[in-house]
Design a protein around this motif. Structure first.
Motif, mmCIF file in Angstrom:
data_model
loop_
_atom_site.group_PDB
_atom_site.id
_atom_site.type_symbol
_atom_site.label_atom_id
_atom_site.label_comp_id
_atom_site.label_asym_id
_atom_site.label_seq_id
_atom_site.Cartn_x
_atom_site.Cartn_y
_atom_site.Cartn_z
ATOM 1 N N LYS A 109 0.824 -1.204 0.000
ATOM 2 C CA LYS A 109 0.000 0.000 0.000
ATOM 3 C C LYS A 109 0.864 1.262 0.000
ATOM 4 N N LYS A 110 0.300 2.357 -0.485
ATOM 5 C CA LYS A 110 1.003 3.637 -0.512
ATOM 6 C C LYS A 110 0.787 4.371 0.807
ATOM 7 N N HIS A 111 1.698 4.154 1.748
ATOM 8 C CA HIS A 111 1.516 4.733 3.075
ATOM 9 C C HIS A 111 1.746 6.242 3.098
ATOM 10 N N LYS A 112 2.266 6.783 2.019
ATOM 11 C CA LYS A 112 2.452 8.241 1.959
ATOM 12 C C LYS A 112 1.104 8.955 1.926
ATOM 13 N N ASP A 113 0.041 8.202 1.603
ATOM 14 C CA ASP A 113 -1.295 8.788 1.572
ATOM 15 C C ASP A 113 -1.910 8.907 2.960
ATOM 16 N N PHE A 114 -1.231 8.342 3.982
ATOM 17 C CA PHE A 114 -1.694 8.451 5.357
ATOM 18 C C PHE A 114 -0.925 9.564 6.061
ATOM 19 N N MET A 115 -1.587 10.277 6.947
ATOM 20 C CA MET A 115 -0.938 11.366 7.679
ATOM 21 C C MET A 115 -1.165 11.182 9.175
ATOM 22 N N SER A 116 -0.184 11.586 9.955
ATOM 23 C CA SER A 116 -0.407 11.621 11.396
ATOM 24 C C SER A 116 -1.246 12.848 11.716
ATOM 25 N N LYS A 117 -1.787 12.892 12.917
ATOM 26 C CA LYS A 117 -2.604 14.046 13.309
ATOM 27 C C LYS A 117 -1.769 15.317 13.284
ATOM 28 N N LYS A 118 -0.501 15.200 13.653
ATOM 29 C CA LYS A 118 0.381 16.376 13.684
ATOM 30 C C LYS A 118 0.709 16.868 12.281
ATOM 31 N N GLU A 119 0.777 15.935 11.325
ATOM 32 C CA GLU A 119 1.122 16.310 9.948
ATOM 33 C C GLU A 119 -0.043 16.955 9.211
ATOM 34 N N LEU A 120 -1.261 16.630 9.601
ATOM 35 C CA LEU A 120 -2.444 17.129 8.906
ATOM 36 C C LEU A 120 -2.554 18.641 9.023
ATOM 37 N N THR A 121 -2.808 19.298 7.893
ATOM 38 C CA THR A 121 -2.996 20.748 7.875
ATOM 39 C C THR A 121 -4.336 21.071 7.211
ATOM 40 N N LEU A 122 -4.784 22.274 7.399
ATOM 41 C CA LEU A 122 -6.055 22.701 6.821
ATOM 42 C C LEU A 122 -6.032 22.603 5.297
ATOM 43 N N SER A 123 -4.881 22.843 4.697
ATOM 44 C CA SER A 123 -4.756 22.809 3.236
ATOM 45 C C SER A 123 -4.880 21.398 2.660
ATOM 46 N N ASP A 124 -4.818 20.363 3.509
ATOM 47 C CA ASP A 124 -4.993 18.989 3.033
ATOM 48 C C ASP A 124 -6.449 18.687 2.710
ATOM 49 N N LEU A 125 -7.376 19.496 3.228
ATOM 50 C CA LEU A 125 -8.792 19.303 2.955
ATOM 51 C C LEU A 125 -9.153 19.888 1.593
ATOM 52 N N PRO A 126 -10.227 19.406 0.959
ATOM 53 C CA PRO A 126 -10.683 20.011 -0.292
ATOM 54 C C PRO A 126 -10.854 21.513 -0.110
ATOM 55 N N GLU A 127 -10.541 22.275 -1.134
ATOM 56 C CA GLU A 127 -10.445 23.730 -1.020
ATOM 57 C C GLU A 127 -11.679 24.380 -0.401
ATOM 58 N N HIS A 128 -12.882 24.012 -0.868
ATOM 59 C CA HIS A 128 -14.073 24.681 -0.329
ATOM 60 C C HIS A 128 -14.577 24.034 0.961
#
Length: 329
Positions: free
Chosen positions: A63-82
């Motif tokens: 599996k492509k584990h780069k598609d998973f993020m830790s809670k600390k890595e997650l940023t607002l910009s990772d969400l769909p723009e709107h």
């Protein structure tokens, strides 16, 4: 880390046939994709995302584990723009704090399997309740400040007819892998392919913290459902961003990871006994071994109740994630 059985493979022992029943014509038009998914589900095995062996090493996983993020890595910009608003972002963070690792062992202790669960209810006692904690530590010194943590998951993780002593819940405090509280279950209840397990603890501060988080999730869920209520009006939805799916799980027994995607297929039928529509989804949010039992958050359609929520099961022959039946808000 738990010592998982090394002579079992999730690909052989926990592969199951997933044959959805009672599909009806949907309000969303899927054309050829829906037909293809239906054929694949009817004719081919699917893989349940249960982690059963330490040999299923994270580094060697396909599996492509780069598609998973830790809670600390997650940023607002990772969400769909709107959808980049503080409420959705805050909900993800808070839901992550309530996501736990669930380990099941059979009576002979030869089988251990790990999945994901979600803290759905907190019951806290105080001196006013006049109920003593019965743990070994508190027997010597009476303690009235204790409570029960209820974790929701799938029966793929904790089978029907299990007892509490077979289940361990691991709560990672503040994302610190060295600060983990392991609790043994005391009660298990299973219905409709879903399971809830109760765990006792006399850690009063933890109970207060979890209860605040749980209340916050409830408030944010209803607030976001109201904001995105147009996604529930039954109209045609064509934008993937409007089908946002969020899954937080413990892949390969590691600390929790966040994955984002969109749902591509919604199947619904009427539960005749209760006269209510129940639904399940197929989605692109990445999952891996250990994701089974994770709460599948579907934007604008989420519930906070045990029997209402959707829980991740596995991946189909097209490598798409799917969940068990739940009820849309």
């Amino acid at each position: 880390m738990f010592n998982f059985s090394k002579n079992r493979s999730p690909h052989k022992n926990f592969r199951k046939i997933f044959s959805p029943a009672g599909r009806r014509k949907e309000k969303v038009d899927y054309d050829e994709e829906e037909e293809l998914i239906q054929k694949e589900e009817d004719l081919k095995d699917v893989q349940i995302d249960i982690f059963t062996s330490i040999d299923e090493d994270y580094k060697h996983c396909q599996k492509k584990h780069k598609d998973f993020m830790s809670k600390k890595e997650l940023t607002l910009s990772d969400l769909p723009e709107h959808m980049q608003n503080e409420d959705v972002f805050d909900l993800i963070k808070t839901t992550a704090d309530l996501t736990v690792m669930v380990t099941f062992s059979d009576d002979s202790d030869t089988l251990k399997k790990m999945g994901t669960g979600w803290i759905g209810h907190i019951l806290q006692y105080t001196k006013k309740d006049k109920m003593k904690c019965t743990c070994k530590k508190c027997r010597k010194s009476p303690n009235y400040d204790w409570g029960k943590i209820t974790v929701y998951t799938s029966t793929d993780v904790v089978p029907n007819n299990s007892n509490g002593k077979q289940v361990v819940c691991s709560i990672f405090i503040d994302d610190d892998e060295d600060n983990v509280l392991h609790l043994q279950g005391c009660e298990v209840e299973a219905k409709f392919h879903k399971c809830r397990i109760k765990f006792k603890t006399c850690n009063a501060e933890l109970l207060k913290k979890l209860n605040k988080l749980r209340q916050k999730v409830t408030e944010l869920t209803y607030k976001i459902n109201t904001k995105y209520k147009d996604l529930n009006d039954g109209s045609l939805i064509s934008d993937d961003d409007e089908r946002l799916v969020i899954i937080i799980s413990y892949i390969h027994g590691m600390n929790r990871r966040v994955s984002l995607g969109s749902w591509s297929h919604r199947s619904a039928k009427i539960d005749k006994k209760n006269n209510i529509e129940i639904t399940k989804y197929i989605y692109t949010a990445p999952t891996c071994l250990g994701s089974t039992g994770a709460y599948v958050y579907i934007l604008g359609r989420a519930h906070c109740g045990w029997l209402y929520q959707h829980y991740h099961v596995g991946v189909n022959a097209l490598n798409q994630g799917f969940c068990g039946y739940g009820i849309d808000a």
